[in-house]
Design an enzyme around this catalytic site. Sequence first.
Site, mmCIF file in Angstrom:
data_model
loop_
_atom_site.group_PDB
_atom_site.id
_atom_site.type_symbol
_atom_site.label_atom_id
_atom_site.label_comp_id
_atom_site.label_asym_id
_atom_site.label_seq_id
_atom_site.Cartn_x
_atom_site.Cartn_y
_atom_site.Cartn_z
ATOM 1 N N THR A 6 -0.719 -4.624 -6.951
ATOM 2 C CA THR A 6 -0.758 -4.258 -8.380
ATOM 3 C C THR A 6 -0.156 -5.374 -9.235
ATOM 4 O O THR A 6 -0.666 -5.688 -10.315
ATOM 5 C CB THR A 6 0.030 -2.938 -8.602
ATOM 6 O OG1 THR A 6 -0.551 -1.943 -7.779
ATOM 7 C CG2 THR A 6 -0.006 -2.509 -10.052
ATOM 8 N N HIS B 251 -2.703 -7.944 -9.640
ATOM 9 C CA HIS B 251 -3.677 -7.558 -10.679
ATOM 10 C C HIS B 251 -3.117 -7.870 -12.074
ATOM 11 O O HIS B 251 -3.818 -8.387 -12.941
ATOM 12 C CB HIS B 251 -3.998 -6.058 -10.609
ATOM 13 C CG HIS B 251 -4.920 -5.689 -9.489
ATOM 14 N ND1 HIS B 251 -6.258 -6.003 -9.494
ATOM 15 C CD2 HIS B 251 -4.706 -5.043 -8.320
ATOM 16 C CE1 HIS B 251 -6.822 -5.568 -8.373
ATOM 17 N NE2 HIS B 251 -5.895 -4.987 -7.642
HETATM 18 P P1 NAD Z 1 -5.164 -5.736 -0.363
HETATM 19 O O1 NAD Z 1 -6.086 -6.073 -1.465
HETATM 20 O O2 NAD Z 1 -4.122 -6.694 0.064
HETATM 21 O O3 NAD Z 1 -6.024 -5.324 0.953
HETATM 22 C C1 NAD Z 1 -7.372 -5.056 0.931
HETATM 23 C C2 NAD Z 1 -7.969 -5.762 2.136
HETATM 24 O O4 NAD Z 1 -9.352 -5.406 2.213
HETATM 25 C C3 NAD Z 1 -7.907 -7.292 2.022
HETATM 26 O O5 NAD Z 1 -7.210 -7.832 3.121
HETATM 27 C C4 NAD Z 1 -9.377 -7.704 1.989
HETATM 28 O O6 NAD Z 1 -9.608 -8.940 2.631
HETATM 29 C C5 NAD Z 1 -10.014 -6.528 2.734
HETATM 30 N N1 NAD Z 1 -11.468 -6.467 2.591
HETATM 31 C C6 NAD Z 1 -12.266 -7.026 1.663
HETATM 32 N N2 NAD Z 1 -13.582 -6.806 1.953
HETATM 33 C C7 NAD Z 1 -13.595 -6.088 3.085
HETATM 34 C C8 NAD Z 1 -14.632 -5.547 3.899
HETATM 35 N N3 NAD Z 1 -15.922 -5.705 3.571
HETATM 36 N N4 NAD Z 1 -14.295 -4.850 5.008
HETATM 37 C C9 NAD Z 1 -12.994 -4.669 5.351
HETATM 38 N N5 NAD Z 1 -11.962 -5.168 4.624
HETATM 39 C C10 NAD Z 1 -12.270 -5.850 3.509
HETATM 40 O O7 NAD Z 1 -4.499 -4.359 -0.773
HETATM 41 P P2 NAD Z 1 -3.272 -3.497 -0.214
HETATM 42 O O8 NAD Z 1 -2.071 -3.805 -1.026
HETATM 43 O O9 NAD Z 1 -3.166 -3.538 1.273
HETATM 44 O O10 NAD Z 1 -3.810 -2.069 -0.677
HETATM 45 C C11 NAD Z 1 -4.973 -1.525 -0.058
HETATM 46 C C12 NAD Z 1 -5.835 -0.786 -1.065
HETATM 47 O O11 NAD Z 1 -5.147 0.382 -1.522
HETATM 48 C C13 NAD Z 1 -6.205 -1.568 -2.331
HETATM 49 O O12 NAD Z 1 -7.522 -1.194 -2.714
HETATM 50 C C14 NAD Z 1 -5.202 -1.051 -3.350
HETATM 51 O O13 NAD Z 1 -5.695 -1.168 -4.670
HETATM 52 C C15 NAD Z 1 -5.099 0.387 -2.938
HETATM 53 N N6 NAD Z 1 -3.846 1.077 -3.287
HETATM 54 C C16 NAD Z 1 -3.955 2.396 -3.586
HETATM 55 C C17 NAD Z 1 -2.829 3.134 -3.849
HETATM 56 C C18 NAD Z 1 -2.944 4.593 -4.118
HETATM 57 O O14 NAD Z 1 -1.945 5.225 -4.464
HETATM 58 N N7 NAD Z 1 -4.143 5.165 -3.955
HETATM 59 C C19 NAD Z 1 -1.560 2.528 -3.814
HETATM 60 C C20 NAD Z 1 -1.481 1.168 -3.474
HETATM 61 C C21 NAD Z 1 -2.629 0.453 -3.202
#
Ligand code: NAD
EC number: 1.1.1.103
Length: 342
Positions: A40, A43
């Site tokens: 975040t 972002h």
């Molecule tokens: P991050 O962006 O570091 O991890 C996402 C991963 O997905 C990256 O390593 C990326 O390379 C990978 N990715 C991209 N394309 C892909 C594909 N085709 N197949 C498989 N993997 C692929 O994010 P993070 O900090 O580990 O968080 C994970 C997710 O959770 C993010 O989308 C984030 O926005 C979300 N999030 C949600 C909450 C919630 O409360 N719902 C809280 C925190 C984060």
Amino acid sequence: MKVLAKLKPEQGIWMSEADKPEVGYNDILIKIKKTAICGTDVHIYNWDEWSQNTVPVGMTVGHEYVGVVAAIGEGVRGFEIGDRVSGEGHITCGHCRNCRAGRRHLCRNTMGVGVNRPGAFAEFLSIPADNAFKLPDEVTDDMAAIFDPFGNAVHTALSFDLVGEDVLITGAGPIGMMAAAVAKHAGARHIVITDINDYRLKLAKEMGATRTVNSKQENLNDIMNELGMSEGFDVGLEMSGVAVAFNDMLKAMNHGGKVALLGIPPGDMAIDWNQVIFKGLVIKGIYGREMFETWYKMAALIQSGLDLTPMITHSLPIDEFQQGFDIMRSGKSGKVILDWEA
Ligand code: NAD
Ligand code: ZN
């Protein structure tokens, strides 16, 4: 006091000065020791559309932290000066139906520390005392600094029974990797994790994934054959926010499989609903952490031997924050810790 703030409506983050926050009747003041950089924060650094619509310019950011209690509001019970704490970054309203029923993670009026109100990238942070979590000694400062994203992983992974189950995790970001560690610790059988970033897949293996898959090079059908899984995955944890990853997951699930969705897609996301309907899949959205069940589970998981240390790939003094953000944005990292006392 020193803070990291979003001072201009453009890419970047800046070191600045702000007044020490007020400590209200029900608040505690936390002297920050260490913080970690969240996706975040990246972002907000990038100043993408979501940040522009959500974060006021001037905001002190950051919500992953550990510190010690430095002052206590008059109405607060149960904390003492010097207590080592981390804290829940979702500040809930206390008066909506879910809050009143004890389901604070479902509060419809949630405010985010470091998003809608001043954050933890600061020498001091003031939060309502009932958002703070006192840390047992076994939880090191580095571990405590990443309790917020660890909580996302724990909340998601422990949504469904994992014992003896085959688990598919899409996305080996920090949260996906920690979910792999939780699944391993909880007794899952195959823990398959996908990503398109080999650095992260390697780290995910160290954290407990039993098979890593670069989804640009391998497909899940072949992996399932290799592992002798003729029917499909029992549990899916979507942690990428990427449509193709989610659709691949739906295809790889067994009938009656359970899927938890944490990854946030950037916009509308089309899926093949026939996969959901004809397989009788259960899909659960996940937001934040359960207050405070997830927090107790996190402490207990660490006390029972779960090791998150491989996750912390970089630690820097706060004055080198720019390098920290550059590393985080490169994708070649686990968690990056910024030390406010170094
Ligand atoms: P991050 O962006 O570091 O991890 C996402 C991963 O997905 C990256 O390593 C990326 O390379 C990978 N990715 C991209 N394309 C892909 C594909 N085709 N197949 C498989 N993997 C692929 O994010 P993070 O900090 O580990 O968080 C994970 C997710 O959770 C993010 O989308 C984030 O926005 C979300 N999030 C949600 C909450 C919630 O409360 N719902 C809280 C925190 C984060
Ligand atoms: Zn509420």
